[in-house]
Design a protein around this motif. Sequence first.
Motif, PDB file in Angstrom:
ATOM      1  N   TYR A 105       0.836  -1.208   0.000  1.00  0.00           N
ATOM      2  CA  TYR A 105       0.000   0.000   0.000  1.00  0.00           C
ATOM      3  C   TYR A 105       0.872   1.260   0.000  1.00  0.00           C
ATOM      4  CZ  TYR A 105      -4.631  -2.106   0.561  1.00  0.00           C
ATOM      5  OH  TYR A 105      -5.808  -2.774   0.348  1.00  0.00           O
ATOM      6  N   LYS A 106       1.976   1.197   0.736  1.00  0.00           N
ATOM      7  CA  LYS A 106       2.887   2.350   0.797  1.00  0.00           C
ATOM      8  C   LYS A 106       3.445   2.664  -0.587  1.00  0.00           C
ATOM      9  CE  LYS A 106       6.512   4.156   3.830  1.00  0.00           C
ATOM     10  NZ  LYS A 106       7.440   3.826   4.955  1.00  0.00           N
ATOM     11  N   GLN A 107       3.803   1.603  -1.336  1.00  0.00           N
ATOM     12  CA  GLN A 107       4.285   1.801  -2.707  1.00  0.00           C
ATOM     13  C   GLN A 107       3.243   2.474  -3.590  1.00  0.00           C
ATOM     14  OE1 GLN A 107       6.129  -1.534  -4.728  1.00  0.00           O
ATOM     15  NE2 GLN A 107       6.970  -2.315  -2.794  1.00  0.00           N
ATOM     16  N   LEU A 108       1.976   2.246  -3.273  1.00  0.00           N
ATOM     17  CA  LEU A 108       0.882   2.846  -4.041  1.00  0.00           C
ATOM     18  C   LEU A 108       0.465   4.210  -3.489  1.00  0.00           C
ATOM     19  CD1 LEU A 108      -1.157  -0.422  -4.586  1.00  0.00           C
ATOM     20  CD2 LEU A 108      -0.161   0.981  -6.406  1.00  0.00           C
TER      21      LEU A 108
ATOM     22  N   PRO B  94       0.819   5.115   6.154  1.00  0.00           N
ATOM     23  CA  PRO B  94       0.416   4.164   7.202  1.00  0.00           C
ATOM     24  C   PRO B  94      -0.763   4.640   8.036  1.00  0.00           C
ATOM     25  CG  PRO B  94       2.804   4.346   7.110  1.00  0.00           C
ATOM     26  CD  PRO B  94       2.265   5.392   6.188  1.00  0.00           C
ATOM     27  N   GLU B  95      -0.825   5.940   8.352  1.00  0.00           N
ATOM     28  CA  GLU B  95      -1.929   6.441   9.172  1.00  0.00           C
ATOM     29  C   GLU B  95      -3.266   6.397   8.423  1.00  0.00           C
ATOM     30  OE1 GLU B  95       0.705  10.104   8.126  1.00  0.00           O
ATOM     31  OE2 GLU B  95       0.923   7.930   8.396  1.00  0.00           O
ATOM     32  N   VAL B  96      -3.225   6.596   7.105  1.00  0.00           N
ATOM     33  CA  VAL B  96      -4.449   6.475   6.295  1.00  0.00           C
ATOM     34  C   VAL B  96      -4.888   5.023   6.237  1.00  0.00           C
ATOM     35  CG1 VAL B  96      -5.399   6.726   3.952  1.00  0.00           C
ATOM     36  CG2 VAL B  96      -3.972   8.545   4.925  1.00  0.00           C
TER      37      VAL B  96
ATOM     38  N   GLY C 289      -8.438   3.322   7.691  1.00  0.00           N
ATOM     39  CA  GLY C 289      -9.322   2.485   6.882  1.00  0.00           C
ATOM     40  C   GLY C 289      -9.481   1.087   7.441  1.00  0.00           C
ATOM     41  N   THR C 290      -8.385   0.517   7.966  1.00  0.00           N
ATOM     42  CA  THR C 290      -8.437  -0.835   8.508  1.00  0.00           C
ATOM     43  C   THR C 290      -9.368  -0.918   9.712  1.00  0.00           C
ATOM     44  OG1 THR C 290      -6.183  -1.263   7.732  1.00  0.00           O
ATOM     45  CG2 THR C 290      -7.037  -2.718   9.443  1.00  0.00           C
ATOM     46  N   GLU C 291      -9.360   0.095  10.555  1.00  0.00           N
ATOM     47  CA  GLU C 291     -10.257   0.119  11.723  1.00  0.00           C
ATOM     48  C   GLU C 291     -11.717   0.181  11.286  1.00  0.00           C
ATOM     49  OE1 GLU C 291      -9.609  -0.298  15.044  1.00  0.00           O
ATOM     50  OE2 GLU C 291      -7.671  -0.887  14.172  1.00  0.00           O
ATOM     51  N   ILE C 292     -11.988   0.950  10.245  1.00  0.00           N
ATOM     52  CA  ILE C 292     -13.363   1.020   9.707  1.00  0.00           C
ATOM     53  C   ILE C 292     -13.776  -0.350   9.169  1.00  0.00           C
ATOM     54  CG2 ILE C 292     -14.806   1.994   7.869  1.00  0.00           C
ATOM     55  CD1 ILE C 292     -14.276   4.105   9.925  1.00  0.00           C
TER      56      ILE C 292
ATOM     57  N   GLN D 124      -6.274   9.721   1.050  1.00  0.00           N
ATOM     58  CA  GLN D 124      -4.880  10.159   1.061  1.00  0.00           C
ATOM     59  C   GLN D 124      -4.739  11.565   0.482  1.00  0.00           C
ATOM     60  OE1 GLN D 124      -2.119   8.457   2.229  1.00  0.00           O
ATOM     61  NE2 GLN D 124      -0.827  10.193   1.680  1.00  0.00           N
ATOM     62  N   LYS D 125      -5.419  11.829  -0.623  1.00  0.00           N
ATOM     63  CA  LYS D 125      -5.329  13.156  -1.254  1.00  0.00           C
ATOM     64  C   LYS D 125      -5.874  14.240  -0.330  1.00  0.00           C
ATOM     65  CE  LYS D 125      -3.603  11.992  -5.305  1.00  0.00           C
ATOM     66  NZ  LYS D 125      -2.234  12.393  -5.693  1.00  0.00           N
TER      67      LYS D 125
END
Length: 429
Positions: free
Chosen positions: A9-12, A16-18, A22-25, A418-419
């Motif tokens: 995901y970082k490469q994309l 990490p905070e974003v 999302g993972t918590e949601i 992210q944007k």
Amino acid sequence: MNHLLEEQYKQLGIAPEVLRFGTEIEKNLKERFDKIDAIAEFNQMKVIAAMQKNKVSAECFNSSSGYGYNDIGRDTLEQVYADLFHGEDALVRPQITCGTHALALALMSNLRPGDELLSPVGKPYDTLEEVIGIRPSKGSLAEYGVTYSQVDLLPDGAFDYENIRKAVNEHTRLVTIQRSKGYQTRPTFSVDRIGELIAFIKGIKPDVICMVDNCYGEFVEEKEPLEVGADMIVGSLIKNPGGGLAPIGGYIVGKKECVENAAYRLTSPGLGKEVGASLGIIQSFYQGLFLAPTVVSGALKGAIFAANIYEKLGYDVIPNGSESRHDIIQAVTFRNKDAMIAFCEGIQAAAPVDSYVTPEPWAMPGYDSDVIMAAGAFVQGSSIELSADGPVKEPYAVYFQGGLTWYHAKLGILSSLQKLYERNLVKLV
């Protein structure tokens, strides 16, 4: 989360905070996702049953050209659609170029000078305004002497039955019901609600034709509008039923007379469904339909994920994060032009095609204001693929839909966030 996945995901471009936000949601959505999977399984069995009943064979994938007489693949596919959606007949053709064309075809073939078209659900989708003649245009229904009447929804999104009763008159020939919200922040109608509206209208005038614009709604529920009294449903193959594989096309399914009228309008009087070659793309129609229930389930998960993320951040979302779903579209009202544009830039950045380009507002044909559209798609304009768009005007609402897989839809929403996060337009709480 798996470290390798986090790195991917970082490469994309996802911080990490974003990703953590999302993972918590996502953790709280498992039960809803399970229900979506159950509907997809039901609809997958429906599609297979219709294909088996009509003896779909390898010969159905052969190409035809010219007149297209005796095209077994085309004719069998239309019977599959008729059985699948509970219609008497179907018209499924690459010669129908888009959803607006399919709707225009259904309307113009079943209305005559002196007839009245009624929309009991408020303003139709923007591109239909010129078809009807609400905005003057060459060849509109208004130019052919077809009048138009509209009953707006009540402030709470309910049908205004009192004024619908008053609007139905001796000239009312066809009622158009748009299932999805279009560029409006109203609720999408469930199949059952559509059935209640149709029953009410038929109780006033039994011979009126009830047409449902089914775009974005196919396979979201276990039922379709023909099962609750609609005479005709209309849609696009580069939305839900094409499964992301159909490169063009539209469909009309319903009463035999309604479909025949449309066929005579599409080709010519006397020819109707007999002509119209499949031109080598018929296999993608079959295979796309086969995949459609699973593809729609991924898009639905993406829409629910988006609703929950942006609701958590304080934005108005329709549907909200917990209510039932009746189409794949998710509206997010930003009330801020920069936030709306940033969202669309994020969706574009997550695309497999044209991810490097930046979407900009432009004067799209058929709209009365500039529209921004993010769509890095394999099929141009395909809104079952990951896409987002909206008119760049107050209240700056964006409409997100699609994603051929849940994982791509998830990436798109994270990229949109992210944007906004990079530009300090949101705070992750």
